[in-house]
Motif scaffolding. Structure first.
Motif, mmCIF file in Angstrom:
data_model
loop_
_atom_site.group_PDB
_atom_site.id
_atom_site.type_symbol
_atom_site.label_atom_id
_atom_site.label_comp_id
_atom_site.label_asym_id
_atom_site.label_seq_id
_atom_site.Cartn_x
_atom_site.Cartn_y
_atom_site.Cartn_z
ATOM 1 N N THR A 25 25.276 -69.950 71.852
ATOM 2 C CA THR A 25 25.370 -68.496 71.924
ATOM 3 C C THR A 25 24.213 -67.924 72.726
ATOM 4 O OG1 THR A 25 26.490 -68.417 69.772
ATOM 5 C CG2 THR A 25 25.471 -66.384 70.551
ATOM 6 N N LEU A 28 24.494 -68.831 76.409
ATOM 7 C CA LEU A 28 25.633 -68.267 77.113
ATOM 8 C C LEU A 28 25.218 -67.091 77.996
ATOM 9 C CD1 LEU A 28 28.711 -67.959 77.577
ATOM 10 C CD2 LEU A 28 28.742 -66.453 75.583
ATOM 11 N N THR A 128 25.480 -66.343 65.021
ATOM 12 C CA THR A 128 25.894 -65.827 66.320
ATOM 13 C C THR A 128 25.177 -64.522 66.634
ATOM 14 O OG1 THR A 128 28.063 -66.868 66.156
ATOM 15 C CG2 THR A 128 27.860 -65.030 67.678
ATOM 16 N N ALA A 264 28.273 -60.512 78.458
ATOM 17 C CA ALA A 264 28.771 -61.787 77.926
ATOM 18 C C ALA A 264 28.443 -61.929 76.434
ATOM 19 C CB ALA A 264 28.170 -62.945 78.721
ATOM 20 N N TYR A 265 27.233 -61.544 76.054
ATOM 21 C CA TYR A 265 26.878 -61.594 74.632
ATOM 22 C C TYR A 265 27.838 -60.751 73.786
ATOM 23 C CZ TYR A 265 22.379 -63.970 75.289
ATOM 24 O OH TYR A 265 21.398 -64.893 75.562
ATOM 25 N N THR A 267 31.014 -59.478 74.584
ATOM 26 C CA THR A 267 32.444 -59.806 74.613
ATOM 27 C C THR A 267 32.758 -61.212 74.114
ATOM 28 O OG1 THR A 267 32.234 -60.523 76.926
ATOM 29 C CG2 THR A 267 32.858 -58.215 76.532
ATOM 30 N N GLN A 268 31.844 -62.166 74.350
ATOM 31 C CA GLN A 268 32.133 -63.550 73.996
ATOM 32 C C GLN A 268 31.537 -63.995 72.660
ATOM 33 O OE1 GLN A 268 34.242 -65.306 75.973
ATOM 34 N NE2 GLN A 268 34.372 -63.363 77.090
ATOM 35 N N SER A 269 30.587 -63.233 72.138
ATOM 36 C CA SER A 269 29.908 -63.678 70.915
ATOM 37 C C SER A 269 29.961 -62.635 69.804
ATOM 38 C CB SER A 269 28.450 -64.042 71.224
ATOM 39 O OG SER A 269 28.374 -65.090 72.159
ATOM 40 N N PRO A 272 33.780 -61.035 68.799
ATOM 41 C CA PRO A 272 34.627 -61.970 68.033
ATOM 42 C C PRO A 272 34.035 -62.309 66.658
ATOM 43 C CG PRO A 272 34.404 -62.710 70.303
ATOM 44 C CD PRO A 272 33.434 -61.599 70.128
#
Length: 584
Positions: A25, A28, A128, A264-265, A267-269, A272
């Motif tokens: 995480t 990323l 996360t 990115a942090y 939307t991807q971590s 979710p």
């Protein structure tokens, strides 16, 4: 939480693997930002590719951590499941709980699976979020300022909905149980409903239950809207704020790569993980709260027994009716009985008259068809066929206790009921019992000692001493002095020792002391064999009975018949009704 708290080593192992998993995480967004700023935007493609490769390696490391996480979750959750199974079985045996099978086969498994899911989603969110927030701070502190505020507000709003969600979930579960019970009643009585024309009444009852469940489900859905709103504030609003404030952030030192890493942090971590947390805690967590409360409610959750002292009533029966089947004659017909604290009540009557049924009703094993059985304290029932299981003697004796008593208490109880020599012969409390190797009397001694060591103030002995000799029986009954004792008497001694005797004779029942019943009940005298069926009539009474019963007495009109050959006489007493001229 207490069960989880005792698994600290497993929790530490779970945290360690979760930390490894969260490394991906952090890398990323951080690796993406450096790949852009120091690599591709600066014209150094190899550097950019290197940072992307580092992020890829972190993904594989995180996958290994995830693999190890599942093993740690299993080690954490399975002992909790075992504890719940033990609590359900113990409660079912103690209370004859009708819902025990459903709790054991459905609710325990639901609790286990839900708990495992909640551990996973909660752990995922914590690590996360920590990795993402630390990465935002490492990229540029202003990024953290934009994201942290809405995230905290969304979490606070979601936390405020957890209590109402749990209550609405419990209402829905209770409504579902009531609907299932109503439909089961209707399904089992369709023939009676059709025969009696009760269609409308049955439909109205089922319709009311359906309406109740609909209202509960609708209320739960409305609170689900607040849960969705919390996700919007905590997960989606930071994304909007980040885009809106992008020009300001770029003017205050945030690079293009840093902005891309922050996106990115989010939307991807973060988003979710937040969605999984809200979905898990909001639905599964509320359900788990309800199920665990139902599964683990014990002595502290049950209504407190009515306190009683001298003159109070540990058990009362009011107009109790019970029959084995709808067409059978009642075994008990409008029976009223009150047993005061500390009394010894003997239940007497011929075989098959309903003595064991009465004790089963008092214990709660059976339910009356009409009337009510009011119990003011805990009770223990010892049946004629004593139950002894394969296990140590200590486990057998402490079977009815929430916590296993110490050896001294177990030994004192065994000695009190006369099982001390048996305990020594078997080799002490750690001896493993083989039920088949014990005689019927020895099994009864174990069961009596088990009842004695239990804390129940009301003891029910259903011919529990029938395989003991009279002296051993008397000792066992005396061991329960100070408690309320109801005993099915199969010997006269039990009735003589009792404070009162309940004489059951079909639909009739008489209550009194042993002496009172001897004086007024021929049936009781015949049953106990302690007196004549009919007391001697006084001399000179209207029946002209003389001291010597034989033909030819003064006033004999041919109705006096000697009990035996003519010419033999008997001393003055009741002749009885045992000869060949029975009934005359």
């Amino acid at each position: 939480m207490s069960l989880l708290g005792r698994r600290k080593r497993v929790l530490l192992r779970l945290a360690g693997w979760s930390l490894l998993e969260s490394a991906q995480t952090f890398l990323l967004g951080f690796a993406l930002a450096l790949a852009l700023d120091d690599g591709f935007l600066a014209g150094r493609a190899a550097t950019g590719a290197g940072w992307l490769a580092a992020a890829a390696v972190a993904v594989f490391a995180g996958a290994w951590g995830t693999h190890r996480v599942y093993g740690a979750v299993a080690d954490l959750v399975e002992p909790v499941r075992d504890g719940l199974v033990r609590a359900v079985v113990t409660r079912g045996l103690r209370e004859a709980d009708d819902a025990a099978l459903s709790r054991l086969t459905q609710q325990v498994e639901l609790a286990r699976d839900t708990l495992a899911g909640l551990v996973l989603v909660s752990r995922t969110f914590v690590f996360t979020a920590a990795g993402a927030l630390f990465g935002l701070f490492a990229l540029a502190p202003p990024l953290l300022a934009v994201v942290a505020g809405p995230l905290a507000v969304g979490l606070a709003l979601f936390a405020a909905t957890l209590g109402p969600l749990a209550r609405r979930q419990e209402d829905l579960l209770a409504a579902d149980e009531r609907l299932a019970a109503e439909l089961g009643l209707i399904a089992g009585g369709l023939r009676d409903i059709a025969a009696s024309g009760a269609h409308e009444r049955a439909a109205a009852g089922a319709g009311q239950r359906i309406d109740d469940e609909y209202r509960a489900a609708r209320s739960l859905a409305l609170w689900g809207v607040a849960r969705t709103f919390a996700v919007g504030i905590g997960g989606r609003l930071p994304l909007v704020l980040l885009l809106v404030s992008a020009p300001w952030l770029l003017r205050h030192g945030v690079t293009a790569g840093g902005l891309a890493g922050a996106l990115a942090y989010l939307t991807q971590s973060l988003l979710p993980a937040l969605q999984a947390l809200v979905q898990g805690l909001g639905t599964s967590g509320a359900r788990l709260t309800v199920v665990l409360r139902r599964l683990t409610e014990g002595e502290e959750d049950r209504p407190a027994p009515v306190p009683y002292g001298p003159g109070a009533w540990p058990v009362r029966l009011r107009e109790v009716v019970f029959a084995y089947g709808p067409g059978a004659a009642p075994v008990l017909d409008r029976l009223d009985l009150a047993v005061p604290a500390g009394e010894r009540l003997a239940v007497a009557g011929p075989s098959g008259i309903g003595k064991s049924t009465l004790l089963a009703l008092i214990a709660g094993v059976l339910r009356p068809d009409a009337g009510e059985v009011i119990r003011g304290c805990d009770r223990v029932l010892v049946p004629q066929e004593a139950y002894v299981f394969t296990g140590t003697l200590r486990e057998n004796l402490g079977y009815f206790c929430e916590r296993l008593p110490d050896d001294e208490a177990l030994g004192e109880s065994a000695e009190a009921v006369g099982a001390g020599p048996l305990l020594e012969r078997l080799g002490g409390l750690d001896a493993v019992l083989d039920p088949a190797a014990l005689s019927a009397a020895e099994r009864q001694l174990v069961a009596l000692a088990r009842a004695h060591v239990s804390p129940a103030p009301l003891v029910l002995l259903d011919e529990a001493t029938c395989h003991l000799d009279p002296a051993a029986e008397a000792r066992a009954e005396r061991a329960f002095t100070g408690r309320t004792l109801v005993v099915v008497a199969h010997r006269t001694g039990s009735a003589r020792r009792a404070d009162r005797v309940l004489l059951m004779d079909g639909a009739r029942a008489e209550l009194g002391t042993h002496e009172e019943l001897l004086a007024r009940s021929a049936f009781y005298r015949d049953l106990t064999g302690t007196g004549p069926s009919h007391p001697p009539l006084p001399l000179g009474d209207p029946y002209r009975v003389d001291p010597v019963a034989c033909p030819g007495l003064a006033g004999d009109g041919g109705h006096v018949v000697a009990h035996g050959a003519v010419g033999k006489v008997q001393p003055e007493r009741d002749v009885g009704d045992r000869g060949p001229l029975r009934g005359e």
